[in-house]
Scaffold this active site. Sequence first.
Site: not given
Ligand code: VG1
Ligand code: CO
Length: 543
Positions: A113-114, A277, A279, A281-282, A376
């Site tokens: 992801s990010h 981001d 992937d 989704d953000r 998302k």
């Molecule tokens: C983080 C965010 C959460 C989100 C998750 C995955 O998780 O706070 O809201 O759903 O990332 O997003 P955490 O446990 O690090 O707080 V993504 O776009 O990184 O799949």
């Molecule tokens: Co993501």
Amino acid sequence: MQRLTIQTRPIEGQKPGTSGLRKQTRVFMGPHFLENFVQSIWNALGGVDGKTLVLGGDGRFFNDRAAQVILRMAEASGVAKVIVGQGAILSTPAASHLIRLRGTDGGIIMSASHNPGGIDEDFGVKFNGPNGGPAPEDLTDRIFAETGKVARYHILEAQDFDLSTLGCRRFGAMEVEVVDPVADYADLMETLFDFDAIRALLKGGFRIAFDAMHAVTGPYATEIFERRLGAAPGSVRNGVPKPDFGGGHPDPNPTWAKHLVDEVMGPDAPDFAAASDGDGDRNMVLGRGVYVTPSDSLAVLAANAHLVKAYRGGLAGVARSMPTSRAVDRVAARLGIDCYETPTGWKFFGNLLDAGRITLCGEESAGTGSDHVREKDGVWAVLMWLAILAERKMPVADLLRAHWAEFGRNYYSRHDYEAVETARAEAVMARLRTALADLPGQDFAGLTVAGADEFTYHDPVDGSVSGGQGLRVEFEGGARFVLRLSGTGTVGATLRVYYETVEEDPARHALDPAQALAPVIAASQQIAGIADLTGRAAPDVVT
Ligand code: VG1
Ligand code: CO
């Protein structure tokens, strides 16, 4: 080609977190690591014989190699068919859509992801189920259990499969269909939004900038915003995905996409700007001179959804993750619809969406989505905003001000303390947990504690219970802070502190958020001793 069974040793403690398993890339590339984890997924599913799966990822370093391993393992375990995005590319929302569109048994998404990408950065693997959503907790618990006992895996001995050519071909006994990663997703967007109205908005001189941050949304944004909607060429920035995301941090927030914030605050600002981001989704949403917090974005989308083609009939309900600001709750109350509070992570929205209890949902971490997929969706969120702006015909800043005037303003900020020694981060949590019961009635920095607890979620659809989902302290007057440990970090622990306060008076809607939140931030330091216990004077990232 022949199938091999490789003896292996369990990989201890590989617990999928908020969104799949994330590790440093070198860990995933280590001997048998990826294989063990994929075999653990197969085992947790009770085998994958005869199943159809979707496969794709965000294009980060090792994405292409991992895809080949997963294909060989799928074949050797009897998978009937894998539908793969060309070049092993699929954004997370596009993968979710493809799983649903084709009625498959689920899919594997390769992404951290990010988190940054590269050999010295992060990689990740997540499994999504037949509804297109992230694996629910009972499945991730089973995957975790399997990683602790996996003793062998099955893999086809074969050359790489050609993932650059579209079409259906055989790979051993399995069928592989290579699909355009963008087309089905873009078509879905055309069913949800009035593209003519958005096209007219853009034609009328409304300027947009979309920063794909060298990550997976580049091809999606170019096709949808520039080709199908006629945005000016160059509206999509950094639109070619790179394995290392151009060396950046593909996290669309004011810290990591500061250049975009600076641009909308500057003299030649576009009317609307957004970023996504790694992937896809953000999303981060900006207007000329204004940053829209994700919590406010969710509230504005909920309040205006009836103006958008797919949501004209109104919303069944809405949901937000617990630490997300309660701005959307106010909208739901006004609309007379249910508002659910879930733990952090998209997996908890799945049951509510499947049961038709909610239509929109979101998280403070730049995640917004609807019942169109089970993840998302960054590009969708941008289209929601454009569709609403095309109807409301006012600048983003004015729309936001009007929203606050109507519903009140929930000032919001998140402070992240990254790579904290795990024991220290846990000590912060443990100390506050012990103190919770005594807090109500006490004063801190001029605020009186109204209530304090540890969040436990009772899923209203399947009755499952998820405990330990964050410590929250609420003050009289509506301010609160929440503490939780991240489930997506890969080094040490990340402590997240979420702050919120409510202001009804429109004369006080233009404060600097840091100023509005100063009392609750001070109170949190007194109550939780974050600075003392972590040894950090200030957070690493403020969003
Ligand atoms: C983080 C965010 C959460 C989100 C998750 C995955 O998780 O706070 O809201 O759903 O990332 O997003 P955490 O446990 O690090 O707080 V993504 O776009 O990184 O799949
Ligand atoms: Co993501």
